[in-house]
Design a protein around this motif. Sequence first.
Motif, PDB file in Angstrom:
ATOM      1  N   TRP A   1       0.896  -1.120   0.041  1.00  0.00           N
ATOM      2  CA  TRP A   1       0.019  -0.037   0.008  1.00  0.00           C
ATOM      3  C   TRP A   1       1.011   1.303  -0.018  1.00  0.00           C
TER       4      TRP A   1
ATOM      5  N   ASP B   1       4.001   1.441  -0.914  1.00  0.00           N
ATOM      6  CA  ASP B   1       4.726   1.504  -2.191  1.00  0.00           C
ATOM      7  C   ASP B   1       3.723   2.048  -3.310  1.00  0.00           C
ATOM      8  N   GLU B   2       2.608   1.669  -3.342  1.00  0.00           N
ATOM      9  CA  GLU B   2       1.787   2.170  -4.403  1.00  0.00           C
ATOM     10  C   GLU B   2       1.537   3.628  -4.249  1.00  0.00           C
ATOM     11  N   LYS B   3       1.154   4.272  -2.977  1.00  0.00           N
ATOM     12  CA  LYS B   3       0.881   5.731  -2.722  1.00  0.00           C
ATOM     13  C   LYS B   3       1.990   6.271  -3.161  1.00  0.00           C
TER      14      LYS B   3
ATOM     15  N   ARG C   1       4.557   5.964  -5.197  1.00  0.00           N
ATOM     16  CA  ARG C   1       4.797   5.767  -6.806  1.00  0.00           C
ATOM     17  C   ARG C   1       3.519   6.512  -7.340  1.00  0.00           C
ATOM     18  N   HIS C   2       2.590   6.712  -6.836  1.00  0.00           N
ATOM     19  CA  HIS C   2       1.455   7.528  -7.444  1.00  0.00           C
ATOM     20  C   HIS C   2       2.009   9.139  -7.119  1.00  0.00           C
ATOM     21  N   LEU C   3       2.316   9.348  -5.914  1.00  0.00           N
ATOM     22  CA  LEU C   3       2.666  10.751  -5.642  1.00  0.00           C
ATOM     23  C   LEU C   3       3.982  11.172  -6.253  1.00  0.00           C
ATOM     24  N   CYS C   4       5.204  10.358  -6.522  1.00  0.00           N
ATOM     25  CA  CYS C   4       6.285  10.710  -6.961  1.00  0.00           C
ATOM     26  C   CYS C   4       6.257  10.643  -8.555  1.00  0.00           C
ATOM     27  N   GLY C   5       5.054   9.979  -9.102  1.00  0.00           N
ATOM     28  CA  GLY C   5       4.857   9.828 -10.353  1.00  0.00           C
ATOM     29  C   GLY C   5       4.386  11.174 -11.143  1.00  0.00           C
ATOM     30  N   ARG C   6       3.701  11.848 -10.418  1.00  0.00           N
ATOM     31  CA  ARG C   6       2.991  13.187 -10.640  1.00  0.00           C
ATOM     32  C   ARG C   6       4.219  14.217 -10.713  1.00  0.00           C
TER      33      ARG C   6
END
Length: 101
Positions: free
Chosen positions: A19, A21-23, A25-30
Amino acid sequence: MIRKILSPVNQVITCIQDWADEKLRHLCGRMTPEIRLAVILLMFLFFSGLSIYFTVSSIYWIGKEDSETIRIEHIRQLQLQSKDSTNIFNQSDNERKRSEE
């Protein structure tokens, strides 16, 4: 038996890791690469400052609990024995040789 007990705990830990890791990656992807670099540098400076603060404050407070401070004294000169304790027999032999001469 221990594996049966630890299995649910391991599943929960793995679920939390996934969970997070997913959050992240989502934040850093932006973020753009420049913003990521700025965030990393700010985090590095913050945590290194925090580490230095804890180290210095720990050294400062050593021995200050209960109004005790560390006493620093000068090294005193040792009182040496008049005879060399490691060469007792050689010393007596040397004295004999000197007296014979």
